[in-house]
Write a protein that holds these residues in place. Structure first.
Motif, PDB file in Angstrom:
ATOM      1  N   LEU A   6      76.016 -41.691 -74.352  1.00 61.32           N
ATOM      2  CA  LEU A   6      75.762 -42.195 -75.697  1.00 61.32           C
ATOM      3  C   LEU A   6      74.909 -41.179 -76.440  1.00 61.32           C
ATOM      4  O   LEU A   6      74.144 -40.428 -75.842  1.00 61.32           O
ATOM      5  CB  LEU A   6      75.025 -43.537 -75.630  1.00 61.32           C
ATOM      6  CG  LEU A   6      75.687 -44.637 -74.799  1.00 61.32           C
ATOM      7  CD1 LEU A   6      74.764 -45.838 -74.694  1.00 61.32           C
ATOM      8  CD2 LEU A   6      77.025 -45.035 -75.412  1.00 61.32           C
ATOM      9  N   ARG A   7      75.036 -41.193 -77.751  1.00 60.92           N
ATOM     10  CA  ARG A   7      74.246 -40.288 -78.597  1.00 60.92           C
ATOM     11  C   ARG A   7      73.490 -41.121 -79.623  1.00 60.92           C
ATOM     12  O   ARG A   7      74.092 -41.806 -80.442  1.00 60.92           O
ATOM     13  CB  ARG A   7      75.163 -39.263 -79.273  1.00 60.92           C
ATOM     14  CG  ARG A   7      75.822 -38.299 -78.292  1.00 60.92           C
ATOM     15  CD  ARG A   7      77.010 -37.582 -78.920  1.00 60.92           C
ATOM     16  NE  ARG A   7      77.564 -36.558 -78.044  1.00 60.92           N
ATOM     17  CZ  ARG A   7      78.402 -36.787 -77.045  1.00 60.92           C
ATOM     18  NH1 ARG A   7      78.776 -38.034 -76.772  1.00 60.92           N
ATOM     19  NH2 ARG A   7      78.859 -35.797 -76.301  1.00 60.92           N
ATOM     20  N   TYR A   8      72.172 -41.049 -79.554  1.00 65.76           N
ATOM     21  CA  TYR A   8      71.294 -41.754 -80.487  1.00 65.76           C
ATOM     22  C   TYR A   8      70.306 -40.761 -81.080  1.00 65.76           C
ATOM     23  O   TYR A   8      70.058 -39.690 -80.501  1.00 65.76           O
ATOM     24  CB  TYR A   8      70.514 -42.859 -79.778  1.00 65.76           C
ATOM     25  CG  TYR A   8      71.276 -44.157 -79.600  1.00 65.76           C
ATOM     26  CD1 TYR A   8      70.881 -45.324 -80.249  1.00 65.76           C
ATOM     27  CD2 TYR A   8      72.394 -44.214 -78.776  1.00 65.76           C
ATOM     28  CE1 TYR A   8      71.581 -46.511 -80.087  1.00 65.76           C
ATOM     29  CE2 TYR A   8      73.098 -45.397 -78.596  1.00 65.76           C
ATOM     30  CZ  TYR A   8      72.685 -46.547 -79.265  1.00 65.76           C
ATOM     31  OH  TYR A   8      73.388 -47.719 -79.106  1.00 65.76           O
ATOM     32  N   ILE A  23      72.126 -40.279 -73.890  1.00 63.80           N
ATOM     33  CA  ILE A  23      71.689 -41.374 -73.025  1.00 63.80           C
ATOM     34  C   ILE A  23      72.841 -41.752 -72.101  1.00 63.80           C
ATOM     35  O   ILE A  23      73.956 -41.986 -72.560  1.00 63.80           O
ATOM     36  CB  ILE A  23      71.283 -42.618 -73.836  1.00 63.80           C
ATOM     37  CG1 ILE A  23      70.210 -42.265 -74.872  1.00 63.80           C
ATOM     38  CG2 ILE A  23      70.775 -43.725 -72.924  1.00 63.80           C
ATOM     39  CD1 ILE A  23      70.073 -43.293 -75.961  1.00 63.80           C
ATOM     40  N   LEU A  25      73.422 -44.780 -69.590  1.00 67.46           N
ATOM     41  CA  LEU A  25      72.810 -46.048 -69.195  1.00 67.46           C
ATOM     42  C   LEU A  25      73.067 -46.414 -67.742  1.00 67.46           C
ATOM     43  O   LEU A  25      72.395 -47.292 -67.202  1.00 67.46           O
ATOM     44  CB  LEU A  25      73.282 -47.182 -70.115  1.00 67.46           C
ATOM     45  CG  LEU A  25      72.780 -47.107 -71.558  1.00 67.46           C
ATOM     46  CD1 LEU A  25      73.299 -48.283 -72.357  1.00 67.46           C
ATOM     47  CD2 LEU A  25      71.254 -47.055 -71.593  1.00 67.46           C
ATOM     48  N   ALA A  82      65.058 -43.984 -77.825  1.00 69.69           N
ATOM     49  CA  ALA A  82      66.508 -44.079 -77.988  1.00 69.69           C
ATOM     50  C   ALA A  82      67.136 -44.913 -76.874  1.00 69.69           C
ATOM     51  O   ALA A  82      67.994 -45.775 -77.125  1.00 69.69           O
ATOM     52  CB  ALA A  82      67.121 -42.680 -78.020  1.00 69.69           C
ATOM     53  N   ALA A  83      66.719 -44.671 -75.623  1.00 67.39           N
ATOM     54  CA  ALA A  83      67.287 -45.417 -74.502  1.00 67.39           C
ATOM     55  C   ALA A  83      66.929 -46.894 -74.582  1.00 67.39           C
ATOM     56  O   ALA A  83      67.763 -47.765 -74.290  1.00 67.39           O
ATOM     57  CB  ALA A  83      66.791 -44.827 -73.180  1.00 67.39           C
ATOM     58  N   ALA A  86      69.133 -48.491 -77.191  1.00 62.12           N
ATOM     59  CA  ALA A  86      70.491 -48.629 -76.666  1.00 62.12           C
ATOM     60  C   ALA A  86      70.583 -49.793 -75.685  1.00 62.12           C
ATOM     61  O   ALA A  86      71.556 -50.561 -75.701  1.00 62.12           O
ATOM     62  CB  ALA A  86      70.928 -47.327 -75.996  1.00 62.12           C
ATOM     63  N   GLU A  89      70.413 -53.147 -77.635  1.00 60.16           N
ATOM     64  CA  GLU A  89      71.667 -53.494 -78.303  1.00 60.16           C
ATOM     65  C   GLU A  89      72.628 -54.187 -77.351  1.00 60.16           C
ATOM     66  O   GLU A  89      73.460 -54.997 -77.783  1.00 60.16           O
ATOM     67  CB  GLU A  89      72.307 -52.232 -78.881  1.00 60.16           C
ATOM     68  CG  GLU A  89      71.592 -51.686 -80.105  1.00 60.16           C
ATOM     69  CD  GLU A  89      72.255 -50.444 -80.652  1.00 60.16           C
ATOM     70  OE1 GLU A  89      71.987 -50.105 -81.823  1.00 60.16           O
ATOM     71  OE2 GLU A  89      73.039 -49.795 -79.916  1.00 60.16           O
ATOM     72  N   ARG A  90      72.526 -53.892 -76.080  1.00 62.74           N
ATOM     73  CA  ARG A  90      73.458 -54.438 -75.089  1.00 62.74           C
ATOM     74  C   ARG A  90      72.864 -55.595 -74.300  1.00 62.74           C
ATOM     75  O   ARG A  90      73.606 -56.463 -73.834  1.00 62.74           O
ATOM     76  CB  ARG A  90      73.882 -53.308 -74.139  1.00 62.74           C
ATOM     77  CG  ARG A  90      74.741 -52.265 -74.849  1.00 62.74           C
ATOM     78  CD  ARG A  90      74.690 -50.902 -74.169  1.00 62.74           C
ATOM     79  NE  ARG A  90      75.571 -49.965 -74.868  1.00 62.74           N
ATOM     80  CZ  ARG A  90      75.222 -49.323 -75.988  1.00 62.74           C
ATOM     81  NH1 ARG A  90      74.016 -49.505 -76.520  1.00 62.74           N
ATOM     82  NH2 ARG A  90      76.086 -48.509 -76.570  1.00 62.74           N
ATOM     83  N   PRO A 281      72.443 -45.191 -83.493  1.00 61.00           N
ATOM     84  CA  PRO A 281      73.509 -44.386 -82.885  1.00 61.00           C
ATOM     85  C   PRO A 281      73.952 -43.259 -83.819  1.00 61.00           C
ATOM     86  O   PRO A 281      73.878 -43.376 -85.037  1.00 61.00           O
ATOM     87  CB  PRO A 281      74.647 -45.386 -82.684  1.00 61.00           C
ATOM     88  CG  PRO A 281      74.036 -46.745 -82.835  1.00 61.00           C
ATOM     89  CD  PRO A 281      72.869 -46.579 -83.744  1.00 61.00           C
TER      90      PRO A 281
END
Length: 283
Positions: A6-8, A23, A25, A82-83, A86, A89-90, A281
């Motif tokens: 992922l890119r944040y 990132i 996860l 950022a992590a 992310a 969000e999930r 993101p």
């Protein structure tokens, strides 16, 4: 492998600002060489690799490793923010615990006006003096005359998960004019085990503009630096330059075209430093 990256970008509410981070996860299947290869391929100043924490029953605890394009680093603030966003969000807002090489870093995430903001709490910080010869070498590598330093903010090495040399510019123009000897500064930083050089200019009692050369990570400059912000908060408090309890604002990245904003919170009776910021993101 990179399909799962992922890119944040952290410390901003727009993808064009702040500090980008990769990132992963679920990095359970990756070794250190894999992580380094992914970080190098992305080219961001750092990327975060997340695996389950030591206690598998704690679903909100994770082990996190951080890699620059050149090496693993003990702690990274913007990739932590950022992590955490992310994950939130999930898996929902609230508290998380990151186990890092620097120690345990609690992170809380909340929704603020439609944007997720994360607050990390640093490990116990400390500061130390800088040897005269090392300061002279740092200034020579930066091409900064000693007269351009702000005598009210003396040079120190500050730590809050990673080591940073703090140097204060007397003017905003001095801070903006950054053209340094990459290899010379990198050599000094490796010898002193520094992650960045935290260059600062004080606008007022609670507002600072900062920049962070990061040659040891393989990049000229880190756009917005949470680990250095935590170390700088400890520096200010330990030297009595701010009250024991203070709310500070740091602006960084504007000189690179990626403006970001960090909120630094100091609490009386708690040596740790809290650093907050939004993350979004990158499309």
């Amino acid at each position: 492998m990179t399909d799962d990256v992922l890119r944040y970008t952290a410390f901003t509410t727009t993808p064009a600002g702040g500090n980008p981070a990769g990132i992963v996860l679920d990095a359970s299947a990756l070794g250190a060489a894999d992580m380094l290869a992914i970080a190098a391929g992305l080219g961001y100043s750092e990327s975060a690799f997340v695996t389950p924490g030591p206690d598998a029953s704690d679903e909100r605890a994770y082990t996190v490793r951080y890699f620059s394009p050149k090496a693993e680093v003990s702690f990274c603030g913007h990739a932590t923010v950022a992590a955490a966003v992310a994950l939130a969000e999930r898996r929902g807002t609230g508290g998380y615990l990151f186990h890092t090489q620097a120690g345990e870093v609690p992170v809380s995430v909340e929704r603020d006006g439609g944007v997720l903001r994360a607050t990390l709490t640093s490990v116990a910080p400390h500061i130390e003096d800088v040897a005269g010869d090392d300061l002279t070498e740092a200034l020579a590598a930066l091409d900064w005359p000693a007269a351009d330093l702000d005598p009210a903010l003396p040079p120190r090495i500050a730590y809050a998960g990673a080591r940073h040399l703090v140097l204060a510019a007397a003017t905003r123009q001095r801070l903006a004019d950054l053209a340094y000897d990459f290899e010379r500064l990198a050599a000094l930083m490796r010898r002193l085990d520094l992650t960045t050089v935290q260059l600062v200019w004080r606008e007022d009692e609670a507002t600072f503009h900062v920049r962070d050369p990061f040659p040891v990570g393989g990049v000229v400059e880190d756009p917005v630096t949470g680990a250095a912000a935590a170390a700088f908060g400890a520096y200010l408090r330990e030297l009595g330059l701010v009250p024991p309890a203070a709310e500070l604002t740091l602006y960084q990245g504007a000189d690179m075209g990626r403006p970001g904003e960090l909120a630094v919170s100091l609490r009386e009776g708690d040596p740790r430093v809290r650093v907050s910021g939004a993350a979004v993101p990158i499309p």
